[in-house]
Design a protein around this motif. Structure first.
Motif, mmCIF file in Angstrom:
data_model
loop_
_atom_site.group_PDB
_atom_site.id
_atom_site.type_symbol
_atom_site.label_atom_id
_atom_site.label_comp_id
_atom_site.label_asym_id
_atom_site.label_seq_id
_atom_site.Cartn_x
_atom_site.Cartn_y
_atom_site.Cartn_z
ATOM 1 N N PRO A 35 -46.811 46.726 53.510
ATOM 2 C CA PRO A 35 -46.192 45.878 52.452
ATOM 3 C C PRO A 35 -46.238 46.326 51.124
ATOM 4 C CG PRO A 35 -48.036 44.761 53.139
ATOM 5 C CD PRO A 35 -47.927 46.043 53.831
ATOM 6 N N ALA A 36 -45.404 46.070 50.272
ATOM 7 C CA ALA A 36 -45.512 46.421 48.760
ATOM 8 C C ALA A 36 -46.700 45.732 48.078
ATOM 9 C CB ALA A 36 -44.159 46.198 47.903
ATOM 10 N N ARG A 37 -47.270 46.344 47.212
ATOM 11 C CA ARG A 37 -48.320 45.971 46.492
ATOM 12 C C ARG A 37 -48.012 44.271 45.934
ATOM 13 N NH1 ARG A 37 -53.133 47.890 44.249
ATOM 14 N NH2 ARG A 37 -54.056 46.519 42.679
ATOM 15 N N ALA A 38 -46.942 44.364 45.197
ATOM 16 C CA ALA A 38 -46.574 43.100 44.518
ATOM 17 C C ALA A 38 -46.321 42.119 45.732
ATOM 18 C CB ALA A 38 -45.339 43.126 44.038
ATOM 19 N N ASP A 39 -45.916 42.212 46.933
ATOM 20 C CA ASP A 39 -45.578 41.516 48.012
ATOM 21 C C ASP A 39 -47.008 40.713 48.394
ATOM 22 O OD1 ASP A 39 -43.048 41.654 47.688
ATOM 23 O OD2 ASP A 39 -42.773 42.981 49.024
ATOM 24 N N VAL A 40 -48.162 41.626 48.391
ATOM 25 C CA VAL A 40 -49.274 41.183 48.897
ATOM 26 C C VAL A 40 -50.049 40.365 47.971
ATOM 27 C CG1 VAL A 40 -51.550 42.023 49.746
ATOM 28 C CG2 VAL A 40 -49.803 43.482 50.430
ATOM 29 N N LEU A 41 -49.843 40.605 46.741
ATOM 30 C CA LEU A 41 -50.670 39.958 45.565
ATOM 31 C C LEU A 41 -49.798 38.432 45.399
ATOM 32 C CD1 LEU A 41 -51.695 42.674 43.159
ATOM 33 C CD2 LEU A 41 -53.030 41.452 44.793
ATOM 34 N N ARG A 42 -48.605 38.556 45.609
ATOM 35 C CA ARG A 42 -47.769 37.360 45.744
ATOM 36 C C ARG A 42 -48.305 36.220 46.413
ATOM 37 N NH1 ARG A 42 -43.185 39.341 46.416
ATOM 38 N NH2 ARG A 42 -43.035 40.209 44.217
ATOM 39 N N LEU A 43 -49.026 36.598 47.660
ATOM 40 C CA LEU A 43 -49.542 35.774 48.565
ATOM 41 C C LEU A 43 -50.713 35.401 48.722
ATOM 42 C CD1 LEU A 43 -47.086 37.174 51.665
ATOM 43 C CD2 LEU A 43 -46.680 35.454 50.125
ATOM 44 N N VAL A 44 -51.502 35.930 47.527
ATOM 45 C CA VAL A 44 -53.035 35.523 47.536
ATOM 46 C C VAL A 44 -53.270 34.345 47.334
ATOM 47 C CG1 VAL A 44 -55.187 36.113 46.358
ATOM 48 C CG2 VAL A 44 -53.605 38.140 46.702
ATOM 49 N N GLY A 45 -54.202 33.865 48.412
ATOM 50 C CA GLY A 45 -54.647 32.512 48.047
ATOM 51 C C GLY A 45 -54.068 31.482 49.302
ATOM 52 N N LEU A 46 -52.896 32.174 50.246
ATOM 53 C CA LEU A 46 -52.587 31.366 51.336
ATOM 54 C C LEU A 46 -53.733 32.082 52.575
ATOM 55 C CD1 LEU A 46 -48.813 32.274 51.473
ATOM 56 C CD2 LEU A 46 -50.023 30.111 50.941
ATOM 57 N N SER A 47 -53.662 31.505 53.466
ATOM 58 C CA SER A 47 -54.578 31.704 54.792
ATOM 59 C C SER A 47 -53.988 33.080 55.324
ATOM 60 C CB SER A 47 -54.742 30.807 55.835
ATOM 61 O OG SER A 47 -53.389 30.372 56.554
ATOM 62 N N LEU A 48 -54.790 33.713 55.785
ATOM 63 C CA LEU A 48 -54.244 34.963 56.299
ATOM 64 C C LEU A 48 -53.250 34.746 57.512
ATOM 65 C CD1 LEU A 48 -57.810 37.294 56.965
ATOM 66 C CD2 LEU A 48 -55.613 37.796 55.616
ATOM 67 N N PRO A 49 -53.237 33.956 58.515
ATOM 68 C CA PRO A 49 -52.170 33.874 59.364
ATOM 69 C C PRO A 49 -50.743 33.384 58.723
ATOM 70 C CG PRO A 49 -54.093 32.554 60.292
ATOM 71 C CD PRO A 49 -54.614 32.855 58.614
#
Length: 220
Positions: A35-49
């Protein structure tokens, strides 16, 4: 009593490089495009699942489960190799200052696992400073209010005497759902202008005075 509830990734520690690298490694391990770096960082804080649901929406549940495990394995390997995430400037001093303030308790509400949080607390010598530590292992993903409500219950602090300090809309929405006021930091993984909060701070030394002001108004 007063309570400050901290998010971790993007608020106390700058873990973005480890998070992105672990996501890339997990997708590579399963022969999937990273995945794109920005897409990963946008989801930081959510649970892994929940993160994997959003990063791999067409994948089967079994494949997403494998991605979660591959991410955990990669993150643990990086930690064992010494790739630790630094605290943001002023973060440790702010935590210590608030921990020593009369009538003040601290808590954590994080998307990290229990193992990951404990490793972070040990690395930065913060163990024992937090009266409640809520992790993704035990709760629905942010922005569900479960973690904040559990922290309030464990500490016995009323919602009007508590604040959530975080860097993402997930943190702000979680706090609002629990009836807790919100302080948004300006150095995390969501753009500050997109965060709906009672106060915004750009430096950690602003936190304690604003917290004092907010709790005084609550008492008034």
């Amino acid at each position: 009593m007063r309570l400050v509830i901290f998010d971790v990734d993007g608020t106390l520690i700058d873990s973005q490089n480890n998070i992105v690298a672990s996501a890339e490694a997990a997708f590579a391990a399963l022969s999937l495009a990273a995945p794109a770096r920005a897409d990963v960082l946008r989801l930081v804080g959510l649970s892994l699942p929940e993160t994997m649901v959003r990063l791999a929406p067409t994948a089967t549940q079994a494949l997403r489960d494998d991605l979660v495990q591959a991410y955990k394995d990669s993150f643990r390997t990086m930690r064992l190799q010494g790739h630790d995430a630094p605290m943001f400037p002023g973060a440790r001093d702010a935590v210590l200052q608030l921990a020593g303030a009369p009538g003040t308790m601290l808590a954590i509400a994080t998307g990290k696992s229990r193992r990951g949080l404990e490793a972070m607390l040990d690395q930065h010598e913060l163990r024992g400073l937090f009266h409640s530590t809520q992790v993704a292992d035990d709760h629905p993903s942010k922005p569900h209010p479960s973690m904040v409500l559990a922290a309030l219950a464990e500490t016995g602090v009323a919602a009007r005497h508590a604040v959530m300090v975080g860097d993402t809309s997930f943190d702000m929405d979680m706090a609002a759902a629990a009836g807790v006021r919100r302080i948004a930091v300006g150095w995390g993984y969501h753009a500050p202008e997109l965060l709906v909060a009672d106060h915004h701070i750009s430096r950690f030394d602003e936190l304690a005075p604003i917290f004092d002001q907010m709790t005084e108004l609550a008492d008034g």
